[in-house]
Motif scaffolding. Structure first.
Motif, PDB file in Angstrom:
ATOM      1  N   ASP A 196       0.849  -1.189   0.000  1.00 37.77           N
ATOM      2  CA  ASP A 196       0.000   0.000   0.000  1.00 37.77           C
ATOM      3  C   ASP A 196       0.882   1.235   0.000  1.00 37.77           C
ATOM      4  O   ASP A 196       1.602   1.508   0.963  1.00 37.77           O
ATOM      5  N   THR A 197       0.861   1.982  -1.091  1.00 42.53           N
ATOM      6  CA  THR A 197       1.702   3.177  -1.212  1.00 42.53           C
ATOM      7  C   THR A 197       0.908   4.465  -1.024  1.00 42.53           C
ATOM      8  O   THR A 197       1.441   5.548  -1.250  1.00 42.53           O
ATOM      9  N   SER A 198      -0.338   4.352  -0.614  1.00 39.43           N
ATOM     10  CA  SER A 198      -1.198   5.534  -0.550  1.00 39.43           C
ATOM     11  C   SER A 198      -0.678   6.585   0.427  1.00 39.43           C
ATOM     12  O   SER A 198      -0.909   7.779   0.242  1.00 39.43           O
ATOM     13  N   GLY A 199       0.027   6.163   1.476  1.00 41.40           N
ATOM     14  CA  GLY A 199       0.534   7.134   2.440  1.00 41.40           C
ATOM     15  C   GLY A 199       2.013   7.381   2.347  1.00 41.40           C
ATOM     16  O   GLY A 199       2.606   7.963   3.263  1.00 41.40           O
ATOM     17  N   ALA A 200       2.623   6.999   1.210  1.00 39.77           N
ATOM     18  CA  ALA A 200       4.079   7.096   1.091  1.00 39.77           C
ATOM     19  C   ALA A 200       4.589   8.524   1.227  1.00 39.77           C
ATOM     20  O   ALA A 200       5.675   8.760   1.745  1.00 39.77           O
ATOM     21  N   GLY A 201       3.824   9.487   0.736  1.00 36.61           N
ATOM     22  CA  GLY A 201       4.272  10.876   0.763  1.00 36.61           C
ATOM     23  C   GLY A 201       3.738  11.678   1.927  1.00 36.61           C
ATOM     24  O   GLY A 201       3.867  12.914   1.938  1.00 36.61           O
ATOM     25  N   ALA A 202       3.148  11.024   2.914  1.00 31.14           N
ATOM     26  CA  ALA A 202       2.565  11.738   4.056  1.00 31.14           C
ATOM     27  C   ALA A 202       3.641  12.483   4.837  1.00 31.14           C
ATOM     28  O   ALA A 202       4.780  12.015   4.962  1.00 31.14           O
TER      29      ALA A 202
END
Length: 354
Positions: A46-52
């Motif tokens: 899951d990369t959805s929060g990689a740039g958080a």
């Protein structure tokens, strides 16, 4: 089938490359897990929060205020967690507080300069005028920090953060040190993302496909993240044609082993009429042509296929578009006369009471 035709299958061609893949890749496989994000067991990340952008932890108070502001701005602008940039800044020069050669002027023994320690050529390639003063100065943190963010992004961050940091400085000890500082600076449960290139959003099976086709595709999708090895027939690695053969076999259907044999096996389908489970063929690799394709993938829908691409691809086996310039045709193995009886039998088994 002659060795020459086998060598051309799946578009891999050169014997030297094959030798490297079979001899040296296993030796270096541990490092490649980080470089390319491979996963022996497959699965998605899951990369959805990689740039958080995490909150600040107490240790972040030790960062000079102007540097902290620059890390946060560059992090937001480039989608890189600011604390990773801060980790690099700490390890490289203590956020510009070091008086070592090459930090404020000149270069160190390796030719690096500035607070983020760029080689002149690398900085020139990725330089950002962060403060909009018309100059790009590797000794100015206002330029050097966003340049570091741009360089990380170029190398796969934030989705493949370990890979990108390794490219910044080719040492796994360096990667670990940077991430250790990033954890200290970032508030909350900060976890770096290292994708294997297999996106979890591609997990869904095509809703309009039959149960038989869904079973075929489900097997192929379950192989994502595994390595591509030319000539491999599973279960730990596949090449392009062995993957689709195994997917059909998992549903109780036998199709030929090689791309060259698979091309004439199914019914030819016009482009634009393809359906999930169909095979898409490509004019890829030496010895292949529009009449003799050397690479194959399987349609899953919406212009995408599941495919075993190559040993250095990210992912080696994954979901990718098939609408590319070397796409030459489509076949439907389920419509092959050789499978007609078996397909009807399997379809009947899917019916209630079957």
């Amino acid at each position: 089938m002659t060795p020459k035709r086998v060598l051309a299958a799946c578009a891999l061609a050169a014997a030297a490359a094959l030798f490297v893949a079979l001899i040296f890749v296993p030796i270096l496989f541990g490092a490649s897990q980080f470089m390319f994000g491979g996963s022996v067991n497959g699965g998605c990340v899951d990369t959805s929060g990689a740039g958080a952008q995490p909150a600040e932890a107490g240790d972040a108070k030790s960062i000079p205020a102007n540097y902290l502001d620059l890390y946060k701005k560059a992090g937001k602008d480039y989608g890189i967690p600011w604390n990773v940039l801060a980790g690099i800044g700490e390890v490289e020069t203590g956020h510009g507080t070091s008086n070592a050669q090459g930090v404020h002027s000149g270069e160190n023994y390796a030719g690096a300069g500035g607070p983020m320690q760029f080689l002149a050529a690398t900085f020139k390639s990725f330089a950002v005028d962060g403060n909009k003063d018309g100059r790009k100065d590797r000794y100015d943190p206002a330029d050097a920090i966003p340049t570091a963010a741009a360089y990380l992004k170029h190398n796969g961050a934030p989705q493949r953060m370990k890979t990108a940091i390794f490219q910044y400085n080719h040492s796994w000890d360096y990667v670990n040190m940077v991430l250790a500082w990033a954890k200290r600076y970032g508030g909350g449960d900060f976890e770096v993302v290292q994708s294997n290139g297999v996106d979890c959003q591609d997990n869904d099976l095509p809703a309009n496909a039959s149960a038989l086709v869904q079973k075929i595709i489900a097997f192929a999708l379950a192989q994502r993240g595994k390595p591509y090895v030319f000539g491999a027939t599973g279960p730990d690695a596949w090449d392009c044609s062995s993957l689709v053969q195994a997917a059909y076999r998992a549903a109780g259907l036998g199709i030929p082993r090689t791309t060259f044999e698979q091309w004439p096996f199914g019914l030819k389908i016009a482009k634009g009429k393809e359906q999930p489970g169909d095979l898409v063929f490509f004019n890829s690799g030496p010895g292949t042509s529009a009449d003799n394709p050397g690479h194959v993938g399987m349609v899953i829908g919406k212009g995408k296929m599941i495919v075993a691409s190559c040993s250095s691809c990210v992912p080696a086996i994954g979901v990718k578009t098939y609408k590319r310039p070397d796409w030459i045709g489509v076949t439907r193995p389920l419509a092959s006369p050789k499978l007609k009886g078996k397909v009807a039998e399997l379809a009947a088994q899917q019916q209630p009471g079957g």
